[in-house]
Design an enzyme around this catalytic site. Structure first.
Site, mmCIF file in Angstrom:
data_model
loop_
_atom_site.group_PDB
_atom_site.id
_atom_site.type_symbol
_atom_site.label_atom_id
_atom_site.label_comp_id
_atom_site.label_asym_id
_atom_site.label_seq_id
_atom_site.Cartn_x
_atom_site.Cartn_y
_atom_site.Cartn_z
ATOM 1 N N LYS A 51 40.634 31.498 40.299
ATOM 2 C CA LYS A 51 41.741 31.331 41.254
ATOM 3 C C LYS A 51 41.719 32.441 42.295
ATOM 4 C CE LYS A 51 46.025 33.018 40.132
ATOM 5 N NZ LYS A 51 46.603 33.867 41.181
ATOM 6 N N ASN A 52 41.572 33.692 41.823
ATOM 7 C CA ASN A 52 41.692 34.817 42.756
ATOM 8 C C ASN A 52 40.508 34.945 43.705
ATOM 9 O OD1 ASN A 52 44.138 35.368 41.652
ATOM 10 N ND2 ASN A 52 43.512 37.237 40.565
ATOM 11 N N CYS A 146 59.028 40.152 42.984
ATOM 12 C CA CYS A 146 58.620 39.098 42.060
ATOM 13 C C CYS A 146 58.777 39.631 40.652
ATOM 14 C CB CYS A 146 57.192 38.639 42.325
ATOM 15 S SG CYS A 146 55.976 39.855 41.864
ATOM 16 N N ARG A 151 55.897 44.805 44.415
ATOM 17 C CA ARG A 151 54.653 44.353 45.063
ATOM 18 C C ARG A 151 54.723 44.368 46.593
ATOM 19 N NH1 ARG A 151 51.986 39.459 41.634
ATOM 20 N NH2 ARG A 151 50.075 40.147 42.612
ATOM 21 N N ASP A 335 45.604 41.725 34.434
ATOM 22 C CA ASP A 335 45.797 40.301 34.158
ATOM 23 C C ASP A 335 45.436 39.918 32.715
ATOM 24 O OD1 ASP A 335 46.733 39.921 36.700
ATOM 25 O OD2 ASP A 335 44.934 38.951 37.483
ATOM 26 N N ARG A 427 50.102 27.615 37.597
ATOM 27 C CA ARG A 427 49.669 28.276 38.824
ATOM 28 C C ARG A 427 48.263 28.843 38.653
ATOM 29 N NH1 ARG A 427 52.616 33.101 40.110
ATOM 30 N NH2 ARG A 427 50.940 33.144 41.612
#
Ligand code: UD1
Length: 459
Positions: A51-52, A146, A151, A335, A427
């Site tokens: 994803k990233n 968030c 952030r 993560d 997500r």
């Protein structure tokens, strides 16, 4: 816009102003997962594209008038959001059944990233650099806070200002203008992944040379730099802490394959270990995962690696606790922190997990405690005393990686665990329930509508 999808469980919803899709999105928001613990996970699975890496690659297509094709894109809600973001700017997108996305930004007619999209996906800030570089202006909603901390995006803005951008804040938006960006030396006060990507993309079309010092070194940065170089950019040093970009007049198209998702891979390996199972992952790049593989070995796993595969076999002995301190790549990834908190929660002894990258990224701990975990929290340090068994409970996902940790907890706990608010997991993990079921997990998705009477009104 042509949209095909070979995967049935998460529809690609491009036009959210369409009433049907709004209803679908609303009910998907309320999907839950029910996991029943106790089965060792066994078998083989393929790892999806990262994803990233995919998000900045798709957005980098704003830098050229030629079509770019990004293949091996994971089928995720953040990808849908990115398509929607680009689509509402006038960009043409086509998706084939294998999730290769052709992006053509020659039709771009708006340089605005609206609040509605930026608030669901902070990485939307990545449009700022490319839009400024190619169109000289951009309006991007400020992301705001968030669940895992404040952030900020100050480093993105400071770097763009140093390259000659005028920035004002109006009505919650960053309004940025520049003539042609100018190459310069930029020192990043903190190591920022999307900050480095934003500035690197902007610098490809700047006049002169840009040097980014204290750059992030993540594999996703290297992947983006490779794609940009294929498009005609002149970038050197990606993957080190100094990236040098010689600006060019224009970029062309490319066909680029997204690298495998090292976080999805790590999550599945850990799932196999905590469940006492045995797993082989295909389509991975093990050299991107050294910090995580090292910790899994320390915990007692038997790991074998090939060029594009990794296998893990659980030990007969109890899992050993492992000390974790998150840090930018090549350090231990934040993560994967939540997943390792789970591992330590059922390990044989005491451990500490220190989160240094994000404040407030320990929301999963409160939920794990409700399942019987013994964890003390002191600032950014969690002290964990392993317990022999977790117990199923209704729990609430708070962010992407926290939700992965809770799903895995449900798969090893005694009894049934209902995980609410799993839109977070959709997500970032492609069909996680289907992939887990494929290796023997007892897990099912309950569509939002089925819980119509139990809807949390705060959603
Ligand atoms: C990216 C990843 C995310 C991962 C994170 C850290 C994407 C789309 N997301 O997020 O999955 O968890 O890297 O590996 O790639 N910071 C500032 N000012 C800034 C920018 C960042 O102070 O302008 C701080 C952040 O608050 C944080 C630290 O720098 O404490 C690192 O954040 P950053 O690397 O920017 O994270 P993201 O790029 O948002």
């Amino acid at each position: 816009m042509k949209v095909h999808s070979g995967i049935k469980s998460i529809p690609l919803t491009l036009r959210m102003n369409d009433a049907v899709n709004q209803e679908q999105a609303r009910t998907k928001h309320m999907d839950k997962l029910i996991a029943t613990g106790g089965k060792p996970l066994m078998g083989e699975i393929s790892i999806s594209g990262a994803k990233n890496a995919a998000l900045p690659l798709m957005i980098s297509s704003l830098l050229t008038r030629e079509a770019t094709v990004i293949s091996n894109v994971p089928h995720l809600n953040d990808i849908t959001t990115t398509m929607e973001l680009l689509g509402q700017m006038g960009v043409e997108l086509q998706v084939d059944e294998k999730m290769a996305i052709e992006v053509n930004a020659s039709t771009l007619n708006s340089a605005v990233a609206p609040y509605g999209l930026v608030k669901t996906m902070r990485a939307s800030i990545l449009v700022l650099g490319p839009l400024l570089a190619r169109y000289g202006r951009a309006e991007v909603s400020l992301p705001g806070g968030c669940a895992i901390g404040s952030r900020p995006v100050n480093l993105h803005l400071k770097g763009l200002e140093a390259m000659g951008t005028d920035i004002i804040f109006e009505g919650g938006y960053i309004k940025a203008k520049a003539k042609r960006l100018k190459g310069t030396r930029i020192f990043m006060d903190m190591i920022s992944v999307t900050g480095t990507e934003n500035l690197m993309m902007a610098a490809t079309l700047a006049k002169g040379t840009t040097v980014i010092e204290n750059a992030a070194k993540e594999p996703e940065i290297v992947d983006l730099a490779s794609a940009l170089n294929e498009m005609g950019a002149r970038i050197e040093g990606a993957g080190t802490d100094q990236i040098v970009i010689d600006g060019v007049e224009e970029l062309g198209g490319t066909h680029h394959r997204v690298i495998p998702d090292r976080i999805e891979a790590g999550t599945f390996l850990l799932a196999a270990l905590v469940s006492g199972g045995k797993i082989k992952l295909r389509d991975v790049q093990p050299h991107h995962m050294e910090a995580v593989l090292g910790k899994l070995v320390e915990a007692g796993a038997v790991i074998e690696v090939g060029e594009d595969w990794v296998s893990l076999e659980s030990p007969e002995d109890p899992i050993q606790p492992v000390g974790i301190r998150t840090s930018p790549y090549p350090g231990f990834p934040t993560d994967m922190q939540a997943q390792f908190v789970l591992l330590n929660s059922v390990a044989d002894g005491i451990s500490t997990v220190v989160e240094t990258v994000f404040e407030n990224r320990f929301m999963h701990i409160h939920e794990l405690r409700r399942m019987g975990a013994n964890i003390e929290l002191d600032g950014n340090t969690a002290v964990i005393q392993g317990v022999s068994q977790l117990n199923g409970a209704p729990v609430m996902a708070t962010d992407l990686r926290a939700s992965a940790c809770l799903v895995l907890a449900g798969l090893i706990a005694q009894g049934e665990t209902t995980i609410d608010r799993i839109y977070h997991i959709d997500r970032g993990y492609e069909c996680i329930d289907e992939k887990l079921a494929q290796i023997g997990a007892s897990i099912k998705r309950i569509p939002g509508g089925s819980f119509a009477n139990h809807v949390d009104k705060s959603l």
